[in-house]
Design a protein around this motif. Sequence first.
Motif, PDB file in Angstrom:
ATOM      1  N   LEU A 346      52.593  52.618  34.424  1.00 37.19           N
ATOM      2  CA  LEU A 346      51.817  51.509  33.874  1.00 37.19           C
ATOM      3  C   LEU A 346      50.619  51.204  34.759  1.00 37.19           C
ATOM      4  O   LEU A 346      50.733  51.151  35.979  1.00 37.19           O
ATOM      5  CB  LEU A 346      52.694  50.257  33.775  1.00 37.19           C
ATOM      6  N   SER A 347      49.478  50.972  34.144  1.00 37.55           N
ATOM      7  CA  SER A 347      48.270  50.642  34.890  1.00 37.55           C
ATOM      8  C   SER A 347      47.633  49.385  34.300  1.00 37.55           C
ATOM      9  O   SER A 347      47.944  48.964  33.182  1.00 37.55           O
ATOM     10  CB  SER A 347      47.273  51.793  34.857  1.00 37.55           C
ATOM     11  N   THR A 348      46.728  48.776  35.038  1.00 40.30           N
ATOM     12  CA  THR A 348      46.019  47.575  34.613  1.00 40.30           C
ATOM     13  C   THR A 348      44.729  47.470  35.388  1.00 40.30           C
ATOM     14  O   THR A 348      44.601  48.017  36.492  1.00 40.30           O
ATOM     15  CB  THR A 348      46.880  46.320  34.856  1.00 40.30           C
ATOM     16  N   THR A 349      43.769  46.741  34.833  1.00 39.35           N
ATOM     17  CA  THR A 349      42.539  46.440  35.579  1.00 39.35           C
ATOM     18  C   THR A 349      42.666  45.168  36.398  1.00 39.35           C
ATOM     19  O   THR A 349      41.772  44.846  37.187  1.00 39.35           O
ATOM     20  CB  THR A 349      41.348  46.286  34.611  1.00 39.35           C
ATOM     21  N   LEU A 350      43.775  44.421  36.228  1.00 42.53           N
ATOM     22  CA  LEU A 350      43.952  43.164  36.960  1.00 42.53           C
ATOM     23  C   LEU A 350      43.857  43.391  38.468  1.00 42.53           C
ATOM     24  O   LEU A 350      44.482  44.300  39.009  1.00 42.53           O
ATOM     25  CB  LEU A 350      45.313  42.546  36.618  1.00 42.53           C
ATOM     26  N   TRP A 351      43.076  42.536  39.124  1.00 42.81           N
ATOM     27  CA  TRP A 351      42.899  42.529  40.575  1.00 42.81           C
ATOM     28  C   TRP A 351      42.276  43.812  41.108  1.00 42.81           C
ATOM     29  O   TRP A 351      42.376  44.109  42.299  1.00 42.81           O
ATOM     30  CB  TRP A 351      44.221  42.209  41.289  1.00 42.81           C
ATOM     31  N   THR A 352      41.634  44.583  40.238  1.00 38.63           N
ATOM     32  CA  THR A 352      40.850  45.731  40.674  1.00 38.63           C
ATOM     33  C   THR A 352      39.382  45.319  40.708  1.00 38.63           C
ATOM     34  O   THR A 352      39.015  44.210  40.331  1.00 38.63           O
ATOM     35  CB  THR A 352      41.017  46.928  39.727  1.00 38.63           C
ATOM     36  N   SER A 353      38.518  46.245  41.111  1.00 38.29           N
ATOM     37  CA  SER A 353      37.086  45.944  41.144  1.00 38.29           C
ATOM     38  C   SER A 353      36.534  45.690  39.747  1.00 38.29           C
ATOM     39  O   SER A 353      35.481  45.059  39.592  1.00 38.29           O
ATOM     40  CB  SER A 353      36.333  47.091  41.814  1.00 38.29           C
ATOM     41  N   ALA A 354      37.250  46.160  38.709  1.00 41.38           N
ATOM     42  CA  ALA A 354      36.817  45.909  37.333  1.00 41.38           C
ATOM     43  C   ALA A 354      37.115  44.481  36.889  1.00 41.38           C
ATOM     44  O   ALA A 354      36.585  44.026  35.872  1.00 41.38           O
ATOM     45  CB  ALA A 354      37.504  46.900  36.392  1.00 41.38           C
ATOM     46  N   ASP A 355      37.962  43.789  37.621  1.00 43.86           N
ATOM     47  CA  ASP A 355      38.350  42.410  37.304  1.00 43.86           C
ATOM     48  C   ASP A 355      37.395  41.467  38.020  1.00 43.86           C
ATOM     49  O   ASP A 355      37.620  41.086  39.176  1.00 43.86           O
ATOM     50  CB  ASP A 355      39.796  42.182  37.741  1.00 43.86           C
ATOM     51  N   LYS A 356      36.314  41.080  37.340  1.00 42.47           N
ATOM     52  CA  LYS A 356      35.241  40.308  37.981  1.00 42.47           C
ATOM     53  C   LYS A 356      35.659  38.879  38.313  1.00 42.47           C
ATOM     54  O   LYS A 356      34.982  38.205  39.095  1.00 42.47           O
ATOM     55  CB  LYS A 356      34.007  40.285  37.071  1.00 42.47           C
ATOM     56  N   ASP A 357      36.756  38.398  37.738  1.00 50.37           N
ATOM     57  CA  ASP A 357      37.198  37.027  37.998  1.00 50.37           C
ATOM     58  C   ASP A 357      38.249  36.931  39.098  1.00 50.37           C
ATOM     59  O   ASP A 357      38.734  35.838  39.388  1.00 50.37           O
ATOM     60  CB  ASP A 357      37.769  36.415  36.715  1.00 50.37           C
ATOM     61  N   ARG A 358      38.618  38.049  39.693  1.00 45.53           N
ATOM     62  CA  ARG A 358      39.679  38.001  40.700  1.00 45.53           C
ATOM     63  C   ARG A 358      39.213  37.229  41.927  1.00 45.53           C
ATOM     64  O   ARG A 358      38.013  37.064  42.169  1.00 45.53           O
ATOM     65  CB  ARG A 358      40.112  39.409  41.108  1.00 45.53           C
ATOM     66  N   ALA A 359      40.171  36.761  42.702  1.00 46.58           N
ATOM     67  CA  ALA A 359      39.864  36.031  43.923  1.00 46.58           C
ATOM     68  C   ALA A 359      38.947  36.878  44.807  1.00 46.58           C
ATOM     69  O   ALA A 359      39.232  38.044  45.072  1.00 46.58           O
ATOM     70  CB  ALA A 359      41.158  35.695  44.665  1.00 46.58           C
ATOM     71  N   LYS A 360      37.852  36.262  45.257  1.00 43.17           N
ATOM     72  CA  LYS A 360      36.813  37.025  45.928  1.00 43.17           C
ATOM     73  C   LYS A 360      37.263  37.604  47.268  1.00 43.17           C
ATOM     74  O   LYS A 360      36.725  38.618  47.729  1.00 43.17           O
ATOM     75  CB  LYS A 360      35.585  36.145  46.140  1.00 43.17           C
ATOM     76  N   GLY A 361      38.249  36.986  47.906  1.00 45.37           N
ATOM     77  CA  GLY A 361      38.699  37.481  49.195  1.00 45.37           C
ATOM     78  C   GLY A 361      39.859  38.469  49.129  1.00 45.37           C
ATOM     79  O   GLY A 361      40.345  38.935  50.154  1.00 45.37           O
ATOM     80  N   PHE A 362      40.311  38.778  47.917  1.00 45.53           N
ATOM     81  CA  PHE A 362      41.457  39.679  47.745  1.00 45.53           C
ATOM     82  C   PHE A 362      40.998  41.116  47.909  1.00 45.53           C
ATOM     83  O   PHE A 362      40.007  41.535  47.301  1.00 45.53           O
ATOM     84  CB  PHE A 362      42.062  39.455  46.364  1.00 45.53           C
ATOM     85  N   THR A 363      41.718  41.897  48.710  1.00 42.64           N
ATOM     86  CA  THR A 363      41.227  43.228  49.093  1.00 42.64           C
ATOM     87  C   THR A 363      42.193  44.343  48.724  1.00 42.64           C
ATOM     88  O   THR A 363      42.257  45.367  49.392  1.00 42.64           O
ATOM     89  CB  THR A 363      40.973  43.280  50.610  1.00 42.64           C
ATOM     90  N   ALA A 364      42.966  44.164  47.656  1.00 48.49           N
ATOM     91  CA  ALA A 364      43.880  45.221  47.239  1.00 48.49           C
ATOM     92  C   ALA A 364      43.090  46.453  46.816  1.00 48.49           C
ATOM     93  O   ALA A 364      42.013  46.378  46.258  1.00 48.49           O
ATOM     94  CB  ALA A 364      44.745  44.758  46.071  1.00 48.49           C
ATOM     95  N   VAL A 365      43.670  47.619  47.080  1.00 50.06           N
ATOM     96  CA  VAL A 365      43.067  48.875  46.660  1.00 50.06           C
ATOM     97  C   VAL A 365      43.235  49.022  45.151  1.00 50.06           C
ATOM     98  O   VAL A 365      44.278  48.695  44.595  1.00 50.06           O
ATOM     99  CB  VAL A 365      43.734  50.055  47.390  1.00 50.06           C
ATOM    100  N   ASP A 366      42.224  49.534  44.474  1.00 52.45           N
ATOM    101  CA  ASP A 366      42.319  49.738  43.033  1.00 52.45           C
ATOM    102  C   ASP A 366      43.418  50.735  42.724  1.00 52.45           C
ATOM    103  O   ASP A 366      43.631  51.684  43.458  1.00 52.45           O
ATOM    104  CB  ASP A 366      40.993  50.264  42.479  1.00 52.45           C
TER     105      ASP A 366
END
Length: 366
Positions: A346-366
């Motif tokens: 399963l994959s998602t764009t959530l919290w990836t670089s494609a998710d423009k609304d994600r928390a700005k300081g979050f640094t998870a790898v895509d």
Amino acid sequence: MRFQVLDIIFNPPHPVTGEEVAPSDRLNRVVELAVLAEELGIDSFSVGERHAGPVLSSAPTVVLGAIAQATDRILLSTGVTVLSLLDPIRVAEDFGTIDQLSRGRLEIVIGKGNEVLQYPLLGLDIAKQYEYLTENYELLKLLISEENVKWVGTHRPSLEDATTLPRPYDGPFRIWHGSATSFQAVELAAKWGDPIVTANAFQPRENYKVLIDHYREQYLAYGHDPSKAYVGSGSGGLFLADTTEQAIEEFRPIYEGAVAQADKRKHDPKAVGKSTSFRTIEEAVDRGPALVGSSERVAEKIIDYHQSYGHDFQSVSVNHVLDFEQQKDTLRRFAEEVIPLVKAELSTTLWTSADKDRAKGFTAVD
């Protein structure tokens, strides 16, 4: 698929032995578990909020502040912020502070809460809980987005030229909506184009799916971008062993003891979502959302539920009555054995670089 650890900070006596954990130990374990979750590469750590019963999460912002200082990467969240009970001014101030302390690692989940005793305790009318939720949410959204706010509402004094400080770290933090039993919460989320988190804890999956489906229908009806209609899901607890049979037998006394503890609350049978629909551990594993079994079986169950919910992140809770070393071992095993199996499917764009609304300081790898 992304992953989160949720701790509502329940602290009743052990349902079998009666042993009690000192509040100081229980609260410090929350911070330690969040640090471990970050070390294991888990995306998010969430702290609950309740103001009645044997629960220590009456001050979740204080706990999140401690976690913010003890961690560097992990996303911080809530599950849920009981916004029906709170002054939006203080909520904006408190979470603005956490957003700054964590350097932009905050997203929150709001809701009306699942504890009926909170309302009389704080002098509020439970019959108006959704009125409070809607008004407080709309004011909070305004306060974290704008300065010099002018506002007139029903349940609190009007505002003139109001600016809350500190401001959020880098623009307003994202607000999710907790969904458990009613259409009001998902309709509010859909109207404003926000994501939701389904509780997925006590009821059959069909009860939650109807709310998720309604959310997506309304989200589109309001004209929002469907790629941003993210959904998170809770679970009915996490317990792992080498085999599913072993996990069931080891977790049985804890699960069924907890059901007996809940029965003592004597909730109104018509109050849906206050107590579990699954009376035995077998029912919870076979037909409910409990993540109890081998790593392979738990991964299969998350994937199976995804077929119903289409959710983007899975939240798990490790039972607090387990020995603390066992709690940490369970979380390690989940991160090392279950998460890779699910992510392979399963994959998602959530919290990836494609998710423009994600928390700005979050640094998870895509």
